[in-house]
Enzyme design. Structure first.
Site, PDB file in Angstrom:
ATOM      1  N   ASN A  26       0.874  -1.173   0.000  1.00  0.00           N
ATOM      2  CA  ASN A  26       0.000   0.000   0.000  1.00  0.00           C
ATOM      3  C   ASN A  26       0.908   1.219   0.000  1.00  0.00           C
ATOM      4  O   ASN A  26       1.492   1.559   1.020  1.00  0.00           O
ATOM      5  CB  ASN A  26      -0.887  -0.040   1.261  1.00  0.00           C
ATOM      6  CG  ASN A  26      -1.715   1.219   1.442  1.00  0.00           C
ATOM      7  OD1 ASN A  26      -1.772   2.062   0.546  1.00  0.00           O
ATOM      8  ND2 ASN A  26      -2.342   1.351   2.599  1.00  0.00           N
ATOM      9  N   LYS A  75       0.114   4.240  -0.315  1.00  0.00           N
ATOM     10  CA  LYS A  75      -0.518   5.450   0.255  1.00  0.00           C
ATOM     11  C   LYS A  75      -0.267   6.645  -0.669  1.00  0.00           C
ATOM     12  O   LYS A  75      -0.254   6.475  -1.886  1.00  0.00           O
ATOM     13  CB  LYS A  75      -0.020   5.669   1.685  1.00  0.00           C
ATOM     14  CG  LYS A  75      -0.174   4.397   2.533  1.00  0.00           C
ATOM     15  CD  LYS A  75      -0.003   4.604   3.998  1.00  0.00           C
ATOM     16  CE  LYS A  75      -0.219   3.264   4.711  1.00  0.00           C
ATOM     17  NZ  LYS A  75      -0.178   3.367   6.152  1.00  0.00           N
ATOM     18  N   HIS A  77      -9.580   1.251   4.518  1.00  0.00           N
ATOM     19  CA  HIS A  77      -8.350   1.424   5.304  1.00  0.00           C
ATOM     20  C   HIS A  77      -8.627   2.410   6.440  1.00  0.00           C
ATOM     21  O   HIS A  77      -9.378   3.365   6.271  1.00  0.00           O
ATOM     22  CB  HIS A  77      -7.224   1.938   4.396  1.00  0.00           C
ATOM     23  CG  HIS A  77      -5.885   1.919   5.070  1.00  0.00           C
ATOM     24  ND1 HIS A  77      -5.510   2.882   5.974  1.00  0.00           N
ATOM     25  CD2 HIS A  77      -4.855   1.048   4.998  1.00  0.00           C
ATOM     26  CE1 HIS A  77      -4.287   2.585   6.432  1.00  0.00           C
ATOM     27  NE2 HIS A  77      -3.875   1.480   5.849  1.00  0.00           N
ATOM     28  N   GLU A 102      -7.009   4.773   7.577  1.00  0.00           N
ATOM     29  CA  GLU A 102      -6.725   6.179   7.262  1.00  0.00           C
ATOM     30  C   GLU A 102      -7.875   6.811   6.493  1.00  0.00           C
ATOM     31  O   GLU A 102      -8.133   8.005   6.624  1.00  0.00           O
ATOM     32  CB  GLU A 102      -5.393   6.278   6.494  1.00  0.00           C
ATOM     33  CG  GLU A 102      -4.211   6.053   7.438  1.00  0.00           C
ATOM     34  CD  GLU A 102      -2.952   5.516   6.789  1.00  0.00           C
ATOM     35  OE1 GLU A 102      -2.828   5.544   5.555  1.00  0.00           O
ATOM     36  OE2 GLU A 102      -2.070   5.046   7.551  1.00  0.00           O
ATOM     37  N   GLU A 108      -5.681  -4.917  10.488  1.00  0.00           N
ATOM     38  CA  GLU A 108      -4.649  -3.915  10.724  1.00  0.00           C
ATOM     39  C   GLU A 108      -4.965  -3.147  12.009  1.00  0.00           C
ATOM     40  O   GLU A 108      -5.773  -2.210  11.999  1.00  0.00           O
ATOM     41  CB  GLU A 108      -4.608  -2.913   9.561  1.00  0.00           C
ATOM     42  CG  GLU A 108      -4.237  -3.527   8.238  1.00  0.00           C
ATOM     43  CD  GLU A 108      -3.600  -2.505   7.305  1.00  0.00           C
ATOM     44  OE1 GLU A 108      -2.484  -2.762   6.852  1.00  0.00           O
ATOM     45  OE2 GLU A 108      -4.211  -1.449   7.066  1.00  0.00           O
ATOM     46  N   GLY A 144       2.391   2.038  10.779  1.00  0.00           N
ATOM     47  CA  GLY A 144       3.421   3.073  10.650  1.00  0.00           C
ATOM     48  C   GLY A 144       4.146   3.411  11.946  1.00  0.00           C
ATOM     49  O   GLY A 144       4.869   4.406  12.018  1.00  0.00           O
ATOM     50  N   SER A 161       3.206  -2.372  10.375  1.00  0.00           N
ATOM     51  CA  SER A 161       4.641  -2.475  10.673  1.00  0.00           C
ATOM     52  C   SER A 161       5.266  -3.821  10.294  1.00  0.00           C
ATOM     53  O   SER A 161       6.156  -4.299  10.981  1.00  0.00           O
ATOM     54  CB  SER A 161       4.901  -2.138  12.152  1.00  0.00           C
ATOM     55  OG  SER A 161       4.506  -0.803  12.429  1.00  0.00           O
TER      56      SER A 161
HETATM   57  P1  PGA Z   1       2.731   0.107   7.654  1.00  0.00           P
HETATM   58  O1  PGA Z   1       1.268   0.377   7.037  1.00  0.00           O
HETATM   59  O2  PGA Z   1       3.224  -1.169   7.041  1.00  0.00           O
HETATM   60  O3  PGA Z   1       3.545   1.296   7.225  1.00  0.00           O
HETATM   61  O4  PGA Z   1       2.575   0.004   9.127  1.00  0.00           O
HETATM   62  C1  PGA Z   1       0.362  -0.663   6.826  1.00  0.00           C
HETATM   63  C2  PGA Z   1      -0.904  -0.123   6.191  1.00  0.00           C
HETATM   64  O5  PGA Z   1      -1.333   0.979   6.532  1.00  0.00           O
HETATM   65  O6  PGA Z   1      -1.509  -0.791   5.328  1.00  0.00           O
END
Ligand code: PGA
Length: 252
Positions: free
Chosen positions: A12, A14, A99, A101, A169, A175, A214
């Site tokens: 992803n 983003k 997601h 976000e 998640e 992140g 992560s």
């Molecule tokens: P990350 O993000 O691997 O940077 O923790 C995962 C995601 O948001 O899909």
């Protein structure tokens, strides 16, 4: 891992990536070994603006591309939105929906996530539906209740012509460099599997359940070996080919 399920490692990107800098994507395409592509599926979910070029770059390779959101309608008066038909037109085969976000930044509800997933599935594509608890919800011991509510509200009853994938998640792991314990992930994924089987019957046994938050090359082997973890949804570590392929190497 789930016996009989081909794992999926999905990136992803983003809001990262430019058409003037596709070197990392090209490196993924060139270095994703055929011995590994026989064992796992590799998907990169890019910004809409990169899809057409990425579609051309990966068209004759096992690397699949996808998007990170879509509208639930196919066309019409929805300024600034993008539909699954447009994503497919660029070569996209999958869409991440719901997601955390997007649920936060755009106040997306589970009902909207459900409608987006239905649109993707009806088109015959893969909908990666994201669920996960906040840090406060985990501390209160509400994790499984939150997952159950999100699954009951955002997962369609039928995969229609496409494929349902669920990504667990935990919001606090995204992140941050933090991950749940192996035991916590195992518990969440076992719970998701039994929920799906109870609701969808044997079809629930075939749904790929990804872990995200992560994931990096150094923890991938441990995380991907957990029962009912059928791959990963990877943010930060999917931007660099060495890191992303390093995660895939957990399956070698
Ligand atoms: P990350 O993000 O691997 O940077 O923790 C995962 C995601 O948001 O899909």
């Amino acid at each position: 891992m789930t016996p009989g399920i081909k794992p999926l490692v999905a990136g992803n990107w983003k809001m990262n990536g430019l058409n003037s800098a596709t070197g990392e994507l090209e490196k993924m395409r060139d270095q994703f070994k055929s011995t590994l592509s026989a064992k796992i599926d590799l998907l990169v979910c890019l910004p809409f603006t990169m899809l057409a070029k990425a579609g051309d770059l990966t068209s004759r390779s096992p690397v699949k591309i996808g998007a990170q959101d879509c509208h639930s309608e196919i066309k019409g008066a929805h300024t600034g939105d993008i539909s699954i038909e447009m994503i497919a037109d660029c070569g996209g085969e999958a869409v991440i929906v719901g997601h955390s976000e997007r649920r936060t930044d755009h106040a997306e509800t589970s009902t909207q996530v459900l409608q987006k997933a239905q649109s993707v599935l009806h088109w015959g594509h893969m909908a990666i539906i994201c669920i996960g608890e906040s840090e406060a919800q985990r501390k209160q011991g509400d994790t499984l209740d939150v997952l159950k509510k999100q699954m009951s509200e955002s997962i369609p009853d039928s995969a229609d012509n496409g494929e349902i994938v669920i990504a667990y998640e935990p919001i606090w792991a995204i992140g941050t460099g933090l991950t749940p314990t192996v035991g916590d992930i195992e518990e969440a994924h076992r719970f998701m599997r039994s929920y799906l089987v109870e609701r969808l019957g044997d079809k629930g046994n075939a749904i790929r359940l990804l872990y995200g938050g992560s994931v990096k090359p150094s923890n991938a082997a441990e995380l991907m070996a957990i029962d009912n973890v059928d791959g990963a949804l990877v943010g930060g570590a999917s931007l660099k080919a060495d890191d992303f392929l390093g995660i895939c190497a957990a399956y070698e």
